[in-house]
Design a protein around this motif. Structure first.
Motif, short mmCIF file in Angstrom:
data_model
loop_
_atom_site.label_atom_id
_atom_site.label_comp_id
_atom_site.label_asym_id
_atom_site.label_seq_id
_atom_site.Cartn_x
_atom_site.Cartn_y
_atom_site.Cartn_z
N LEU A 279 -0.53 2.63 -1.16
CA LEU A 279 -0.11 1.37 -1.74
C LEU A 279 0.67 1.59 -3.03
O LEU A 279 1.55 0.81 -3.37
CB LEU A 279 -1.31 0.46 -1.98
CG LEU A 279 -2.06 0.00 -0.73
CD1 LEU A 279 -3.30 -0.81 -1.13
CD2 LEU A 279 -1.16 -0.82 0.18
N ALA A 280 0.34 2.64 -3.75
CA ALA A 280 1.03 2.94 -5.02
C ALA A 280 2.47 3.35 -4.78
O ALA A 280 3.32 3.15 -5.65
CB ALA A 280 0.28 4.03 -5.77
N ASN A 281 2.77 3.93 -3.62
CA ASN A 281 4.13 4.38 -3.30
C ASN A 281 5.05 3.26 -2.87
O ASN A 281 6.26 3.47 -2.74
CB ASN A 281 4.09 5.46 -2.22
CG ASN A 281 3.48 6.74 -2.73
OD1 ASN A 281 3.53 7.02 -3.92
ND2 ASN A 281 2.89 7.51 -1.84
N GLU A 282 4.55 2.08 -2.63
CA GLU A 282 5.37 0.98 -2.15
C GLU A 282 6.18 0.36 -3.26
O GLU A 282 5.90 0.33 -4.38
CB GLU A 282 4.50 -0.10 -1.50
CG GLU A 282 3.95 0.36 -0.17
CD GLU A 282 3.13 -0.74 0.50
OE1 GLU A 282 2.90 -1.80 -0.10
OE2 GLU A 282 2.74 -0.53 1.64
N GLU B 284 -10.73 1.19 1.25
CA GLU B 284 -9.66 0.88 0.31
C GLU B 284 -9.34 2.04 -0.62
O GLU B 284 -8.22 2.20 -1.06
CB GLU B 284 -10.00 -0.38 -0.46
CG GLU B 284 -10.00 -1.62 0.42
CD GLU B 284 -10.29 -2.89 -0.34
OE1 GLU B 284 -10.15 -2.89 -1.58
OE2 GLU B 284 -10.66 -3.88 0.30
N GLU B 285 -10.33 2.87 -0.93
CA GLU B 285 -10.09 4.02 -1.80
C GLU B 285 -9.11 5.00 -1.16
O GLU B 285 -8.31 5.62 -1.85
CB GLU B 285 -11.41 4.73 -2.13
CG GLU B 285 -12.32 3.94 -3.03
CD GLU B 285 -11.71 3.65 -4.39
OE1 GLU B 285 -11.08 4.56 -4.97
OE2 GLU B 285 -11.84 2.50 -4.86
N LYS B 286 -9.17 5.15 0.15
CA LYS B 286 -8.30 6.10 0.84
C LYS B 286 -6.87 5.61 0.95
O LYS B 286 -5.95 6.40 1.10
CB LYS B 286 -8.85 6.42 2.23
CG LYS B 286 -10.09 7.28 2.18
CD LYS B 286 -10.53 7.66 3.56
CE LYS B 286 -11.75 8.57 3.51
NZ LYS B 286 -12.19 8.98 4.85
N ILE B 287 -6.66 4.28 0.89
CA ILE B 287 -5.29 3.77 1.04
C ILE B 287 -4.60 3.49 -0.29
O ILE B 287 -3.41 3.21 -0.31
CB ILE B 287 -5.26 2.51 1.92
CG1 ILE B 287 -5.98 1.34 1.26
CG2 ILE B 287 -5.78 2.79 3.31
CD1 ILE B 287 -5.69 0.02 1.92
N LYS B 288 -5.32 3.62 -1.40
CA LYS B 288 -4.70 3.35 -2.71
C LYS B 288 -3.46 4.21 -2.97
O LYS B 288 -2.46 3.69 -3.46
CB LYS B 288 -5.72 3.54 -3.84
CG LYS B 288 -6.62 2.35 -4.01
CD LYS B 288 -7.53 2.53 -5.21
CE LYS B 288 -8.43 1.31 -5.35
NZ LYS B 288 -9.36 1.45 -6.48
N PRO B 289 -3.47 5.53 -2.65
CA PRO B 289 -2.24 6.31 -2.89
C PRO B 289 -1.05 5.79 -2.09
O PRO B 289 0.09 5.84 -2.55
CB PRO B 289 -2.62 7.72 -2.44
CG PRO B 289 -4.11 7.76 -2.53
CD PRO B 289 -4.56 6.37 -2.23
#
Length: 62
Positions: free
Chosen positions: A59-62, A52-57
């Protein structure tokens, strides 16, 4: 009284290419071959774990 430092304990051991390479001192190909052999014999399941740490950036762009 002597103070003791607690040893970190992982609830589930990590069994992946990198951990096999480091733990057994084998090449990437040997580690992958070993993982596929364990999968084919149905000892392990090769379902990736989402980091989940790697996908946080993303998810923030959505």
């Amino acid at each position: 009284m002597m103070k003791m430092k607690l040893i970190a304990f992982a609830q589930e051991p990590i069994l992946d290419t990198e951990s096999l390479m480091a733990g057994l001192g084998i090449s990437r190909k040997e580690a992958n071959d070993l993982l596929w052999d364990l999968f084919e014999k149905e000892y392990i399941d090769l379902i990736p774990v989402l980091n989940e740490e790697k996908i946080k950036p993303f998810l923030a762009n959505e």
